[in-house]
Design an enzyme around this catalytic site. Structure first.
Site, mmCIF file in Angstrom:
data_model
loop_
_atom_site.group_PDB
_atom_site.id
_atom_site.type_symbol
_atom_site.label_atom_id
_atom_site.label_comp_id
_atom_site.label_asym_id
_atom_site.label_seq_id
_atom_site.Cartn_x
_atom_site.Cartn_y
_atom_site.Cartn_z
ATOM 1 N N LYS A 10 10.176 -20.603 -15.582
ATOM 2 C CA LYS A 10 11.528 -21.047 -16.227
ATOM 3 C C LYS A 10 10.966 -21.670 -17.756
ATOM 4 O O LYS A 10 10.134 -21.863 -18.444
ATOM 5 C CB LYS A 10 12.650 -22.229 -15.975
ATOM 6 C CG LYS A 10 13.064 -21.773 -14.109
ATOM 7 C CD LYS A 10 14.194 -22.644 -13.962
ATOM 8 C CE LYS A 10 14.732 -22.272 -12.455
ATOM 9 N NZ LYS A 10 14.912 -23.553 -11.345
ATOM 10 N N TYR A 48 22.866 -16.423 -11.500
ATOM 11 C CA TYR A 48 23.351 -17.177 -10.502
ATOM 12 C C TYR A 48 24.842 -17.460 -10.349
ATOM 13 O O TYR A 48 24.844 -18.263 -9.669
ATOM 14 C CB TYR A 48 22.719 -18.560 -11.474
ATOM 15 C CG TYR A 48 21.633 -19.437 -11.499
ATOM 16 C CD1 TYR A 48 20.563 -19.379 -10.889
ATOM 17 C CD2 TYR A 48 20.727 -18.722 -13.034
ATOM 18 C CE1 TYR A 48 18.793 -20.218 -10.520
ATOM 19 C CE2 TYR A 48 19.166 -19.540 -12.576
ATOM 20 C CZ TYR A 48 18.542 -19.492 -11.932
ATOM 21 O OH TYR A 48 17.244 -19.904 -11.863
ATOM 22 N N ASN A 114 13.370 -27.469 -14.019
ATOM 23 C CA ASN A 114 12.872 -27.223 -12.905
ATOM 24 C C ASN A 114 11.856 -26.319 -12.661
ATOM 25 O O ASN A 114 11.018 -25.871 -11.420
ATOM 26 C CB ASN A 114 13.435 -27.506 -11.774
ATOM 27 C CG ASN A 114 13.972 -26.487 -10.719
ATOM 28 O OD1 ASN A 114 13.840 -25.548 -12.214
ATOM 29 N ND2 ASN A 114 14.123 -26.574 -9.889
ATOM 30 N N HIS A 117 11.514 -20.542 -10.382
ATOM 31 C CA HIS A 117 12.643 -19.993 -9.945
ATOM 32 C C HIS A 117 12.344 -19.110 -8.754
ATOM 33 O O HIS A 117 10.906 -18.247 -8.935
ATOM 34 C CB HIS A 117 13.990 -19.662 -10.118
ATOM 35 C CG HIS A 117 14.560 -18.704 -9.506
ATOM 36 N ND1 HIS A 117 15.673 -18.956 -8.051
ATOM 37 C CD2 HIS A 117 14.711 -17.932 -9.000
ATOM 38 C CE1 HIS A 117 16.238 -18.423 -7.576
ATOM 39 N NE2 HIS A 117 15.467 -16.874 -8.022
ATOM 40 N N GLU A 128 17.481 -9.740 -6.737
ATOM 41 C CA GLU A 128 16.457 -10.629 -7.787
ATOM 42 C C GLU A 128 15.918 -9.536 -8.330
ATOM 43 O O GLU A 128 15.302 -9.044 -9.657
ATOM 44 C CB GLU A 128 16.369 -11.955 -7.272
ATOM 45 C CG GLU A 128 16.968 -12.840 -7.646
ATOM 46 C CD GLU A 128 16.884 -14.219 -7.050
ATOM 47 O OE1 GLU A 128 17.600 -14.663 -6.169
ATOM 48 O OE2 GLU A 128 15.537 -14.560 -6.723
HETATM 49 P P1 CMP Z 1 16.868 -22.710 -8.975
HETATM 50 O O1 CMP Z 1 15.871 -22.798 -7.374
HETATM 51 O O2 CMP Z 1 16.464 -21.591 -9.937
HETATM 52 O O3 CMP Z 1 18.017 -22.393 -8.280
HETATM 53 C C1 CMP Z 1 18.908 -22.749 -8.582
HETATM 54 C C2 CMP Z 1 18.800 -23.315 -9.410
HETATM 55 O O4 CMP Z 1 20.656 -24.509 -9.754
HETATM 56 C C3 CMP Z 1 18.308 -24.722 -8.937
HETATM 57 O O5 CMP Z 1 16.822 -24.202 -9.506
HETATM 58 C C4 CMP Z 1 18.270 -25.959 -10.587
HETATM 59 O O6 CMP Z 1 17.730 -25.104 -11.621
HETATM 60 C C5 CMP Z 1 18.948 -25.980 -10.471
HETATM 61 N N1 CMP Z 1 20.221 -26.734 -9.431
HETATM 62 C C6 CMP Z 1 20.300 -26.746 -8.277
HETATM 63 N N2 CMP Z 1 20.541 -27.653 -7.815
HETATM 64 C C7 CMP Z 1 20.968 -28.259 -8.992
HETATM 65 C C8 CMP Z 1 21.606 -30.152 -8.350
HETATM 66 N N3 CMP Z 1 21.912 -30.121 -7.479
HETATM 67 N N4 CMP Z 1 21.972 -30.387 -9.889
HETATM 68 C C9 CMP Z 1 21.306 -29.953 -11.407
HETATM 69 N N5 CMP Z 1 20.811 -28.803 -10.696
HETATM 70 C C10 CMP Z 1 20.635 -27.984 -9.941
#
Ligand code: CMP
Length: 145
Positions: A10, A48, A114, A117, A128
């Site tokens: 990311k 998403y 974070n 992914h 994907e």
């Molecule tokens: P990812 O694994 O890319 O899948 C969905 C993304 O949404 C996740 O990583 C985070 O970046 C975001 N995400 C998932 N849950 C939350 C949450 N509770 N609050 C904020 N962002 C979230």
């Protein structure tokens, strides 16, 4: 069982690509495709789409369009679950409570920012991978540059 998965670095962790490639190598996963691209709002929202009704959706798309991402196809034994284990828990704050230090523990910030992914299933991986590395011209970001 040999699998393929879609891994994404990311925007907050693109400058850590070297460290992340080392983690991939140490986990015996093979990098078979890679592409750096800046997602449009529409592309990120499409990627998403399953989260479009969630409270965090707009923040997520905002973050994912804030800079380039690196999409990768990884191949190897149990690649889907192996890559998700390297990522660690979704929330980087939670990830930092666990050992050994995961990608999200080291390079992420919180629940949205974070660092990475990974596809959550073989079905997601197929969708994907097709998104980033389309097998037919005219779909996904590959042919929109
Ligand atoms: P990812 O694994 O890319 O899948 C969905 C993304 O949404 C996740 O990583 C985070 O970046 C975001 N995400 C998932 N849950 C939350 C949450 N509770 N609050 C904020 N962002 C979230």
């Amino acid at each position: 069982k040999k699998e393929r998965t879609l891994a994404m670095i990311k925007p907050d962790a693109v400058n850590k690509m070297g460290d992340i490639l080392q983690m991939i190598r140490d986990a015996n996963l093979i990098l078979t495709k890679a592409k750096m691209t800046k997602l449009t709002w529409r592309e990120a929202a499409d990627f998403y789409t399953e989260h479009q009704t969630k409270s965090f959706f707009n923040n997520l798309v905002q973050f994912m369009t804030s800079g380039p991402v690196v999409a990768m196809e990884l191949m190897g034994d149990e690649a889907v679950s192996v890559w998700r284990r390297l990522l660690g828990p979704t929330d980087s704050g939670v990830a930092r409570k666990e050992a050994p230090p995961s990608l999200r523990a080291q390079f992420g910030t919180d629940g949205t920012r974070n660092a990475g992914h990974g596809s959550d299933s073989l079905a997601s991986a197929a969708r994907e991978l097709e998104f980033f590395f389309p097998s037919t011209a005219g779909h996904g970001p590959a042919n929109t540059a």
